[in-house]
Write a protein that holds these residues in place. Structure first.
Motif, PDB file in Angstrom:
ATOM      1  N   ASP A 284       0.853  -1.177   0.000  1.00 18.85           N
ATOM      2  CA  ASP A 284       0.000   0.000   0.000  1.00 18.85           C
ATOM      3  C   ASP A 284       0.897   1.238   0.000  1.00 18.85           C
ATOM      4  N   ILE A 285       0.288   2.412  -0.100  1.00 20.03           N
ATOM      5  CA  ILE A 285       1.049   3.666  -0.112  1.00 20.03           C
ATOM      6  C   ILE A 285       0.440   4.608   0.911  1.00 20.03           C
ATOM      7  N   TYR A 286       1.287   5.143   1.785  1.00 20.08           N
ATOM      8  CA  TYR A 286       0.837   6.122   2.773  1.00 20.08           C
ATOM      9  C   TYR A 286       1.593   7.423   2.543  1.00 20.08           C
ATOM     10  N   VAL A 287       0.857   8.535   2.502  1.00 20.75           N
ATOM     11  CA  VAL A 287       1.454   9.840   2.263  1.00 20.75           C
ATOM     12  C   VAL A 287       1.143  10.757   3.438  1.00 20.75           C
ATOM     13  N   ALA A 288       2.196  11.244   4.105  1.00 19.39           N
ATOM     14  CA  ALA A 288       2.021  12.252   5.143  1.00 19.39           C
ATOM     15  C   ALA A 288       1.686  13.567   4.464  1.00 19.39           C
ATOM     16  N   CYS A 289       0.546  14.144   4.803  1.00 26.61           N
ATOM     17  CA  CYS A 289       0.108  15.380   4.168  1.00 26.61           C
ATOM     18  C   CYS A 289       0.088  16.514   5.183  1.00 26.61           C
ATOM     19  N   ASP A 290       0.567  17.650   4.753  1.00 21.05           N
ATOM     20  CA  ASP A 290       0.703  18.829   5.600  1.00 21.05           C
ATOM     21  C   ASP A 290      -0.595  19.628   5.579  1.00 21.05           C
ATOM     22  N   SER A 291      -1.285  19.671   6.722  1.00 18.71           N
ATOM     23  CA  SER A 291      -2.474  20.507   6.888  1.00 18.71           C
ATOM     24  C   SER A 291      -3.667  20.073   6.049  1.00 18.71           C
ATOM     25  N   THR A 292      -3.616  18.898   5.475  1.00 22.04           N
ATOM     26  CA  THR A 292      -4.756  18.230   4.865  1.00 22.04           C
ATOM     27  C   THR A 292      -4.721  16.775   5.343  1.00 22.04           C
ATOM     28  N   PRO A 293      -5.843  16.050   5.267  1.00 23.80           N
ATOM     29  CA  PRO A 293      -5.840  14.660   5.722  1.00 23.80           C
ATOM     30  C   PRO A 293      -4.784  13.830   4.990  1.00 23.80           C
ATOM     31  N   SER A 294      -4.009  13.048   5.741  1.00 28.48           N
ATOM     32  CA  SER A 294      -3.029  12.156   5.125  1.00 28.48           C
ATOM     33  C   SER A 294      -3.741  11.056   4.350  1.00 28.48           C
ATOM     34  N   LEU A 295      -3.026  10.466   3.395  1.00 36.16           N
ATOM     35  CA  LEU A 295      -3.637   9.557   2.428  1.00 36.16           C
ATOM     36  C   LEU A 295      -3.145   8.132   2.619  1.00 36.16           C
ATOM     37  N   PHE A 296      -4.077   7.181   2.540  1.00 35.49           N
ATOM     38  CA  PHE A 296      -3.747   5.757   2.567  1.00 35.49           C
ATOM     39  C   PHE A 296      -4.334   5.122   1.305  1.00 35.49           C
ATOM     40  N   PHE A 297      -3.452   4.819   0.342  1.00 37.28           N
ATOM     41  CA  PHE A 297      -3.867   4.165  -0.893  1.00 37.28           C
ATOM     42  C   PHE A 297      -3.764   2.653  -0.694  1.00 37.28           C
ATOM     43  N   ARG A 298      -4.909   2.002  -0.549  1.00 40.91           N
ATOM     44  CA  ARG A 298      -4.929   0.548  -0.359  1.00 40.91           C
ATOM     45  C   ARG A 298      -4.840  -0.149  -1.705  1.00 40.91           C
ATOM     46  N   ASN A 299      -3.904  -1.091  -1.794  1.00 44.28           N
ATOM     47  CA  ASN A 299      -3.678  -1.860  -3.011  1.00 44.28           C
ATOM     48  C   ASN A 299      -4.804  -2.886  -3.193  1.00 44.28           C
ATOM     49  N   LYS A 300      -5.467  -2.838  -4.343  1.00 42.10           N
ATOM     50  CA  LYS A 300      -6.611  -3.721  -4.606  1.00 42.10           C
ATOM     51  C   LYS A 300      -6.218  -4.963  -5.411  1.00 42.10           C
ATOM     52  N   HIS A 301      -4.937  -5.184  -5.640  1.00 43.63           N
ATOM     53  CA  HIS A 301      -4.390  -6.406  -6.246  1.00 43.63           C
ATOM     54  C   HIS A 301      -4.658  -6.511  -7.746  1.00 43.63           C
ATOM     55  N   ASP A 302      -5.234  -5.487  -8.352  1.00 45.61           N
ATOM     56  CA  ASP A 302      -5.556  -5.552  -9.779  1.00 45.61           C
ATOM     57  C   ASP A 302      -4.958  -4.370 -10.536  1.00 45.61           C
ATOM     58  N   GLY A 303      -3.925  -3.763  -9.953  1.00 38.67           N
ATOM     59  CA  GLY A 303      -3.309  -2.600 -10.576  1.00 38.67           C
ATOM     60  C   GLY A 303      -3.946  -1.292 -10.179  1.00 38.67           C
ATOM     61  N   THR A 304      -4.930  -1.324  -9.264  1.00 37.33           N
ATOM     62  CA  THR A 304      -5.590  -0.102  -8.840  1.00 37.33           C
ATOM     63  C   THR A 304      -5.529   0.053  -7.330  1.00 37.33           C
ATOM     64  N   PHE A 305      -5.782   1.290  -6.893  1.00 33.07           N
ATOM     65  CA  PHE A 305      -5.748   1.634  -5.480  1.00 33.07           C
ATOM     66  C   PHE A 305      -7.033   2.358  -5.092  1.00 33.07           C
ATOM     67  N   SER A 306      -7.385   2.247  -3.832  1.00 32.89           N
ATOM     68  CA  SER A 306      -8.517   2.964  -3.267  1.00 32.89           C
ATOM     69  C   SER A 306      -8.026   3.787  -2.093  1.00 32.89           C
ATOM     70  N   GLU A 307      -8.318   5.103  -2.081  1.00 33.65           N
ATOM     71  CA  GLU A 307      -7.848   5.955  -0.992  1.00 33.65           C
ATOM     72  C   GLU A 307      -8.787   5.799   0.199  1.00 33.65           C
ATOM     73  N   GLU A 308      -8.252   5.289   1.335  1.00 40.36           N
ATOM     74  CA  GLU A 308      -9.079   4.930   2.483  1.00 40.36           C
ATOM     75  C   GLU A 308      -8.516   5.452   3.800  1.00 40.36           C
ATOM     76  N   GLY A 309      -7.796   6.578   3.755  1.00 42.42           N
ATOM     77  CA  GLY A 309      -7.185   7.094   4.973  1.00 42.42           C
ATOM     78  C   GLY A 309      -8.181   7.410   6.063  1.00 42.42           C
ATOM     79  N   MET A 310      -9.307   8.014   5.695  1.00 45.17           N
ATOM     80  CA  MET A 310     -10.312   8.355   6.705  1.00 45.17           C
ATOM     81  C   MET A 310     -10.942   7.101   7.298  1.00 45.17           C
ATOM     82  N   GLU A 311     -11.324   6.171   6.428  1.00 47.26           N
ATOM     83  CA  GLU A 311     -11.967   4.947   6.895  1.00 47.26           C
ATOM     84  C   GLU A 311     -11.052   4.125   7.792  1.00 47.26           C
ATOM     85  N   ARG A 312      -9.756   4.166   7.513  1.00 47.78           N
ATOM     86  CA  ARG A 312      -8.811   3.318   8.234  1.00 47.78           C
ATOM     87  C   ARG A 312      -8.291   3.960   9.517  1.00 47.78           C
TER      88      ARG A 312
END
Length: 585
Positions: A284-312
């Motif tokens: 997966d990919i996690y991005v520390a973001c300055d003054s905005t919500p940080s991002l968690f891109f969950r790997n969906k195993h098919d070449g795509t990602f879903s951003e789920e930082g808030m949910e997680r």
């Protein structure tokens, strides 16, 4: 009825709009926290001591980042990353130090620097010989063997054109950015990390971006604590992020849109870390973001990602507020076998410690873990590192100010700040030992990136630090005592050669600890690719390895106090021995 996901998305949108529209009041997000009471000291011995040996080691060139006494633009405050790497495969860590320049008078002398390890505690500047001289606003670095030829390559982000350097295997590098397909319009690149997101054996590349920046149009005067300072990031236009797929022929294809990375809300992205945070075997990919919500891109195993930082539960603080996310560390602080996250923030806030409850659901436990005792400093690079080899990963953080103008009126908000060391007590708690572990930690500098690695091969972790407008610090760990350790260097075969994304779980005594091979962490920086496990009193360990392609390998009963090189599918192939440095007790 609104679903939970829709509700979270609505809250995220509202938070984002509030942050961006706050206007030109300057500064980064901060919760205005006061420190929590300090508990009674544990009294337990901590045998690591740190001394800065950078000057004696030959690391004397400064990293420039704007004028030292005033800053008109945000880019003059952010600083850059730093890297430990073994570019010549001799088994000794070399050093790569990034530099910015001056805003008004760019100078060719403000280049990045490559230092070769002389194996005697000193380094030689080989920048010119290596072909790595380049002046500009360097920001982040990632290291990995993108073409699987056995030599580590370097990618550097800039405000301007990012650069991919191919390691030629003879001590030199070649800029292959254009032929690799990585030339892009000018943006402010920050975080970057190699990863094999589709597990095809070739390292792909993720790049985060900070703000849309043009010195001709960005306002130069904003207010912070009644002082006129540079503007941003709040009120400036945030950026989107990029993903490039490795085609296996030394070229890359931009897959930002098709992968879903481009669908995420724009944000002030800084450090990027690729790691399997949900334990499903895919990075997966996690991005520390300055003054905005940080991002968690969950790997969906098919070449795509879903951003789920808030949910997680890993996008905001425990009270649901945005923070000035800067640096990120990934490690297993509670020995649960899951990867936890710590993220650094601005002054009047505390590092965010996110406990992984399993399958990538996180809980902010910063205060109860004991990290709330210090809120005075602006924190940047950080790491989970077992600095005393007791088998429990500690937390180390560097700090530094951003507004020279403020220091003149408010001495309590200095540019130069001390480092912080939180020793792991076990049981999910830490204690602040920053003033008890030597002059290398109490020394005040304006620091940004830091990296962890054993530069003198003596069995303990040392610390490399980028200092703004000053030479770097190299904190040698003069560890005493009898605690054991084990180092693991992985070599991929079917997986990418650097084994980036491999997860190693060490079993020692009744404990287990997970570590992953990362290509960026801390603040825009790269640590020693050799995984280091402190073992305490235990004299052996067994390893479970999940290679980046998902294959599993188990190696039992490895004797402590050595480096083992493990080739995918072949087990331990060597155990290099190094002379113990004279300072090691």
């Amino acid at each position: 009825m609104m679903t939970r996901r829709q509700l979270i998305a609505l809250i995220s949108s509202a938070l984002f709009s509030r942050v961006v529209m706050q206007g030109q009041e300057g500064g980064m997000a901060s919760r205005g926290l006061k420190p929590t009471p300090r508990p009674k000291p544990s009294g337990r011995p901590f045998n690591a001591r740190f001394v800065d040996v950078a000057e004696a080691a030959g690391l004397r060139r400064p990293s420039i980042c704007g004028a030292p006494d005033h800053t008109r633009y945000l880019i003059e405050t952010t600083g850059a990353g730093i890297a430990f790497l073994d570019y010549d495969n001799d088994g000794w860590l070399d050093i790569f130090i990034l530099s910015g320049t001056l805003m008004d008078v760019p100078s060719p002398h403000t280049t990045n620097r490559l230092y070769k390890n002389n194996r005697d505690g000193t380094f030689t500047d080989v920048t010119e010989k290596a072909g790595l001289e380049r002046s500009g606003w360097a920001m982040g670095v990632t290291v990995g063997d993108y073409n699987n030829d056995g030599f580590e390559d370097i990618f550097v982000t800039y405000w301007g054109q990012n650069v991919l350097y191919r390691n030629n295997g003879d001590g030199t590098f070649t800029d292959v950015t254009r032929q690799a397909g990585l030339e892009k319009p000018v943006r402010w690149g920050t975080g970057c990390t190699f990863l094999d997101y589709d597990r095809d054996g070739h390292l792909d590349l993720f790049v985060s971006n900070y703000v849309v920046f043009d010195p001709k149009t960005v306002p130069q005067s904003c207010n912070w604590k009644g002082v006129q300072v540079n503007c941003g990031p709040r009120g400036l236009e945030p950026e989107s992020h990029l993903l490039f797929h490795n085609n296996g022929d030394e070229t890359f294809t931009d897959v930002t849109v098709s992968s879903g990375i481009g669908a995420a809300k724009k944000s002030y992205g800084l450090t990027a870390v690729a790691a399997d945070l949900d334990g499903d075997g895919w990075p997966d990919i996690y991005v520390a973001c300055d003054s905005t919500p940080s991002l968690f891109f969950r790997n969906k195993h098919d070449g795509t990602f879903s951003e789920e930082g808030m949910e997680r539960g890993i996008a905001l603080s425990e009270d649901g507020l945005e923070q000035a996310g800067m640096g990120v560390a990934v490690g297993d602080y509670d020995l649960s076998g899951n990867l936890d996250v710590v993220k650094t923030h601005f002054q009047s806030d505390i590092p965010g410690l996110y406990h992984n409850q399993g399958k990538g659901d996180f809980e902010d436990v910063s205060v109860r873990a004991g990290l709330g005792v210090e809120t005075r400093y602006i924190c940047w690079g950080t790491g989970f590192a077992d600095l005393d080899n007791d088998g429990l990963p500690d937390i180390f953080t560097v700090a530094g100010g951003v507004y020279p103008e403020v220091e003149r009126l408010f001495p309590e908000i200095p540019m130069n700040m001390p480092r912080m060391l939180f020793r792991n007590l076990g049981g999910g708690t830490f204690e602040d030992l920053s003033d008890k572990v030597g002059p290398g930690v109490t020394a005040r500098r304006c620091s940004r990136g830091c990296a962890f690695g054993d530069f003198d091969n003596d069995g303990d972790l040392d610390i490399l630090i980028m200092n703004r407008n000053a030479p770097p610090s190299l904190l040698r760990n003069d560890l005493t005592g009898t605690n054991h350790w084990l180092k693991v260097l992985l070599v991929g075969v079917k997986s990418n050669r650097s084994a980036i994304g491999a997860l190693v779980t060490a079993h020692y005594g009744q404990e287990r600890q997970a570590q992953e091979v990362l290509a960026q962490s801390s603040y825009l920086s790269v640590c020693d690719r050799r995984l280091h496990f402190g073992l305490g009193a235990i004299a052996s360990a067994s390893l479970e390895i999940r290679w980046p392609n998902g294959n599993l390998e188990t190696i039992p009963d490895i004797a402590a106090d050595q480096l083992v090189v493990i080739r995918e599918g072949a087990g331990i192939v060597s155990s290099p021995r190094f002379p113990i440095a004279s300072h090691r007790a």
